[in-house]
Design a protein around this motif. Structure first.
Motif, PDB file in Angstrom:
ATOM      1  N   GLU A   7      35.659  51.877  34.103  1.00  0.00           N
ATOM      2  CA  GLU A   7      37.020  51.804  34.659  1.00  0.00           C
ATOM      3  C   GLU A   7      37.268  53.069  35.465  1.00  0.00           C
ATOM      4  OE1 GLU A   7      40.105  51.117  36.045  1.00  0.00           O
ATOM      5  OE2 GLU A   7      40.092  49.575  34.473  1.00  0.00           O
ATOM      6  N   ASP A   8      37.684  52.900  36.736  1.00  0.00           N
ATOM      7  CA  ASP A   8      37.909  54.069  37.583  1.00  0.00           C
ATOM      8  C   ASP A   8      39.325  54.625  37.464  1.00  0.00           C
ATOM      9  OD1 ASP A   8      38.522  51.562  38.865  1.00  0.00           O
ATOM     10  OD2 ASP A   8      39.062  52.727  40.630  1.00  0.00           O
ATOM     11  N   ASP A  51      35.717  46.855  34.493  1.00  0.00           N
ATOM     12  CA  ASP A  51      36.751  46.629  35.501  1.00  0.00           C
ATOM     13  C   ASP A  51      36.080  46.061  36.754  1.00  0.00           C
ATOM     14  OD1 ASP A  51      39.239  46.801  36.850  1.00  0.00           O
ATOM     15  OD2 ASP A  51      38.616  48.711  37.734  1.00  0.00           O
ATOM     16  N   GLY A  53      37.453  46.069  39.957  1.00  0.00           N
ATOM     17  CA  GLY A  53      37.717  46.856  41.160  1.00  0.00           C
ATOM     18  C   GLY A  53      37.217  48.281  41.010  1.00  0.00           C
ATOM     19  N   LYS A 101      44.854  42.250  33.532  1.00  0.00           N
ATOM     20  CA  LYS A 101      45.732  43.431  33.575  1.00  0.00           C
ATOM     21  C   LYS A 101      47.143  43.004  33.953  1.00  0.00           C
ATOM     22  CE  LYS A 101      42.285  46.835  35.075  1.00  0.00           C
ATOM     23  NZ  LYS A 101      41.901  47.741  36.175  1.00  0.00           N
TER      24      LYS A 101
HETATM   25 CA    CA Z   1      39.834  49.713  39.265  1.00  0.00          CA
END
Ligand code: CA
Length: 223
Positions: A7-8, A51, A53, A101
């Motif tokens: 996850e960024d 995640d 993205g 989310k």
């Molecule tokens: Ca993301």
């Protein structure tokens, strides 16, 4: 249970890692696909939270690459709200489940536990071995119906053995799934944990197979 969280969004990653950690899971975090790719290739995890993205490509592309290389661990994807196409792409790439989310961290935890359990072939949330019962959903252990208080490490070790049963688990494999990467995998620590578990659960609860490893006993009279 050792989980890789990819996850960024750092705040989200920290929150989720903390919630999963306080539920007794070992959590390692990667902030991009490249870092995750390195970790799944070099470390042993029980599951991945991914995640979609990511700064260096869509999570589904990384996942498809892992599947193509035979990396078959359970993967739970995190998708943006109402993006049906993301979910479809995720499943096509080899995802096992998804959470949309924004999510409740408890839901991620429940889904992870179910995925790991099923990846070991257990459909029922309560794993049994002789007098022992481990409720994977509640995170509780009972012996002959009586609750047993375990530390997080003791629980992780017992949980790993009970998921793997009747397979014998080597000390090295136990270290990989019970300790986080920062700690020195000291084989003596596993011995200490095993003897503590035996004190709490009965001497014959965990069987040592010389030169092979450990397994939980499904017979309380087994020596
Ligand atoms: Ca993301």
């Amino acid at each position: 249970m050792k989980v890789l969280l990819v996850e960024d969004d750092q705040a989200l990653a920290n929150n989720l890692a903390e919630a999963l950690g306080s539920a007794g899971l070992l959590v390692e975090v990667a902030g991009d696909g490249r870092g995750a790719d390195f970790l799944v290739s070099t470390e042993r995890y029980d599951a991945v939270v991914l995640d979609l993205g990511l700064p260096d490509g869509n999570g589904t592309q990384w996942l498809a690459g892992w599947r193509a290389r035979g990396i078959d661990l359970p993967v739970l994807i995190l998708t943006a709200r109402e993006r049906w196409s993301d979910k479809a792409a995720g499943f096509s790439a080899g995802a096992d489940d998804y959470v949309t989310k924004p999510f409740e961290t408890a839901e991620v935890l429940f889904r992870l536990r179910a995925l790991v359990r099923r990846s070991h072939g257990h459909a029922h949330p309560v794993l049994q071995a002789g007098e022992l019962a481990l409720d994977t959903h509640a995170g509780q252990v009972t012996r002959a119906g009586m609750p047993v208080a375990l530390t997080a490490q003791e629980f992780r070790l017992l949980s790993y053995l009970m998921h793997a049963a009747p397979r014998v688990v080597s000390r090295a494999e136990l270290s990989e799934h019970v300790y986080d990467g920062d700690q020195e995998p000291d084989s003596n620590v596993i011995d200490v944990l095993i003897s503590r578990l035996r004190r709490k659960l009965g001497n014959h609860s965990i069987v040592t197979l010389r030169g092979q490893g450990y397994r939980v006993s499904d017979d309380d009279r087994e020596a």
